[in-house]
Design a protein around this motif. Structure first.
Motif, PDB file in Angstrom:
ATOM      1  N   HIS A 297      21.455  38.926  41.774  1.00 10.30           N
ATOM      2  CA  HIS A 297      22.366  39.237  40.674  1.00 10.30           C
ATOM      3  C   HIS A 297      23.424  38.152  40.494  1.00 10.30           C
ATOM      4  N   ALA A 298      23.941  38.089  39.289  1.00 13.41           N
ATOM      5  CA  ALA A 298      25.095  37.235  39.017  1.00 13.41           C
ATOM      6  C   ALA A 298      26.327  37.910  39.607  1.00 13.41           C
ATOM      7  N   CYS A 299      27.063  37.198  40.448  1.00 14.98           N
ATOM      8  CA  CYS A 299      28.223  37.785  41.124  1.00 14.98           C
ATOM      9  C   CYS A 299      29.475  36.961  40.849  1.00 14.98           C
ATOM     10  N   LEU A 300      30.597  37.629  40.869  1.00 15.89           N
ATOM     11  CA  LEU A 300      31.887  37.030  40.553  1.00 15.89           C
ATOM     12  C   LEU A 300      32.685  36.886  41.840  1.00 15.89           C
ATOM     13  N   SER A 301      33.244  35.705  42.062  1.00 22.74           N
ATOM     14  CA  SER A 301      33.837  35.390  43.365  1.00 22.74           C
ATOM     15  C   SER A 301      35.337  35.130  43.265  1.00 22.74           C
ATOM     16  N   TYR A 302      36.045  35.576  44.301  1.00 26.28           N
ATOM     17  CA  TYR A 302      37.490  35.347  44.404  1.00 26.28           C
ATOM     18  C   TYR A 302      37.715  34.113  45.275  1.00 26.28           C
ATOM     19  N   SER A 303      38.303  33.066  44.701  1.00 21.41           N
ATOM     20  CA  SER A 303      38.374  31.780  45.386  1.00 21.41           C
ATOM     21  C   SER A 303      39.501  31.678  46.403  1.00 21.41           C
ATOM     22  N   ASN A 304      40.414  32.658  46.457  1.00 23.92           N
ATOM     23  CA  ASN A 304      41.506  32.601  47.433  1.00 23.92           C
ATOM     24  C   ASN A 304      41.119  33.179  48.786  1.00 23.92           C
TER      25      ASN A 304
ATOM     26  N   LEU B  27      38.915  38.178  37.306  1.00 21.72           N
ATOM     27  CA  LEU B  27      37.573  38.624  37.684  1.00 21.72           C
ATOM     28  C   LEU B  27      37.246  39.983  37.071  1.00 21.72           C
ATOM     29  N   ARG B  28      38.235  40.876  37.015  1.00 22.17           N
ATOM     30  CA  ARG B  28      38.012  42.170  36.357  1.00 22.17           C
ATOM     31  C   ARG B  28      37.642  41.971  34.899  1.00 22.17           C
ATOM     32  N   ASP B  29      38.366  41.092  34.191  1.00 23.62           N
ATOM     33  CA  ASP B  29      38.061  40.848  32.785  1.00 23.62           C
ATOM     34  C   ASP B  29      36.659  40.277  32.618  1.00 23.62           C
ATOM     35  N   ALA B  30      36.266  39.402  33.561  1.00 18.67           N
ATOM     36  CA  ALA B  30      34.908  38.844  33.494  1.00 18.67           C
ATOM     37  C   ALA B  30      33.865  39.925  33.739  1.00 18.67           C
ATOM     38  N   ALA B  31      34.149  40.846  34.658  1.00 17.76           N
ATOM     39  CA  ALA B  31      33.216  41.948  34.912  1.00 17.76           C
ATOM     40  C   ALA B  31      33.122  42.870  33.704  1.00 17.76           C
ATOM     41  N   VAL B  32      34.250  43.198  33.106  1.00 19.27           N
ATOM     42  CA  VAL B  32      34.247  44.052  31.909  1.00 19.27           C
ATOM     43  C   VAL B  32      33.462  43.393  30.790  1.00 19.27           C
TER      44      VAL B  32
END
Length: 322
Positions: A188-195, A230-235
């Motif tokens: 799956h395409a996943c969204l990552s937190y870079s901090n 990241l939330r906005d990208a998920a939405v």
């Protein structure tokens, strides 16, 4: 030799902010006033305290020595003055708070506003930034951290538990399906937190027969250093993310996001108030910590979305990848 506390305060702030402009913003003064105070202090001491360049300001060797001595002396003066207020049960002085950006704007800021209103003689200064500052050397009285803390030279008081959710938009679920288990996240395409490292974000509690946590490193298609981004990208349907419930509770309740793996439980973080160890803790810090513990018990983001943990996607969205 005549020394003024406002000149010493200006010098300490310049060293801590690394610039005259940063110190001026922090003190709500003009750059010219701060520069004049530094110049007057150097003249009184007969020594150059700062090395100035086009990019930054650094203390000289003499300046570093004076900074350490003056910082300790000023802290002692502040403690002496503030201790007098404790006899009348009124907090006074300055309380400097550092907090994460998203947690600060979504949940902490109204609580701090209420705290400041209850203590009108206290000057509260809150800064929002996602870095982990060294409160021992940067003059923050307390830092709020959402993390899994290990051993530290700092005192950490738990305020709340921060649960995290594996989530995506209904549109993404319709298009790509939902993963059947953790292994399918790799498809799956996943969204990552870079901090933070992926092992900190994509870590899950083990099954009953497992002791160690399960960690996955999914394929990242979108990276940001802020959870709300990241939330906005998920939405928007860009992929699957693991996000704190305090960021996505409203979106889950409104149906803009759904749980992508409702049977899996990411390892939760703690919300902590962190401050340096000392011979005694100032009353203003103890009062703030007690206030926040009461305000976050139970966590308001969990109460407002209590059904999230057991919610089930609608049948049309219960798709599996494959």
């Amino acid at each position: 030799m005549r020394l003024r506390t406002e000149e010493i305060e200006a010098y300490l702030r310049v060293v801590e902010f690394g610039s005259v402009s940063g110190a001026a913003r922090g003190m709500a003064l003009s750059k010219s006033v701060v520069s004049k105070r530094i110049s007057d202090l150097e003249h009184s001491l007969g020594a150059s305290l700062l090395q100035r360049s086009t990019r930054s300001v650094q203390p000289t060797e003499a300046g570093r020595h004076f900074y350490e001595q003056a910082r300790a002396a000023m802290a002692q003066l502040i403690r002496a003055a503030e201790s007098l207020s404790e006899t009348s049960r009124q907090l006074c002085g300055e309380l400097r708070i550092l907090a994460p950006m998203s947690f600060g704007t979504l949940w902490l800021s109204p609580l701090i506003a209420d705290f400041a209103k209850a203590h009108p003689r206290l000057h509260v200064a809150m800064e929002l930034e996602d870095r982990q500052a060294d409160t021992r050397h940067e003059r923050y009285d307390v830092a709020i951290r959402v993390a899994r803390l290990g051993d530290s030279a700092l005192i950490a008081r738990r305020l709340a538990v921060s649960r995290r959710i594996v989530c995506c938009s209904p549109a993404y679920a319709e298009r790509a399906g939902l993963p059947a288990d953790l292994d399918e996240l790799h498809h799956h395409a996943c969204l990552s937190y870079s901090n933070a490292l992926p092992t900190q974000i994509w870590a899950f509690h083990g099954k009953p027969h497992q002791i160690a946590p399960r960690v996955v490193s999914p394929r990242g298609v979108f990276t940001a250093n802020n959870g709300e981004v990241l939330r906005d990208a998920a939405v928007a349907g860009h992929g699957i993310a693991v996000l704190p419930l305090f960021i996505v509770a409203a979106d889950l309740a409104a149906g803009r996001l759904i749980q992508a793996l409702p049977e899996e439980e990411p390892i939760e973080d703690g919300v902590f108030a962190v401050y340096p160890r000392s011979a005694f803790t100032l009353q203003k810090i103890r009062t703030l910590v007690a206030f926040l513990q009461a305000a976050m018990s139970p966590p308001p983001w969990d109460v407002s979305n209590a059904a999230v943990k057991t919610s089930v996607p609608q049948p049309a969205l219960m798709l599996r990848h494959g």
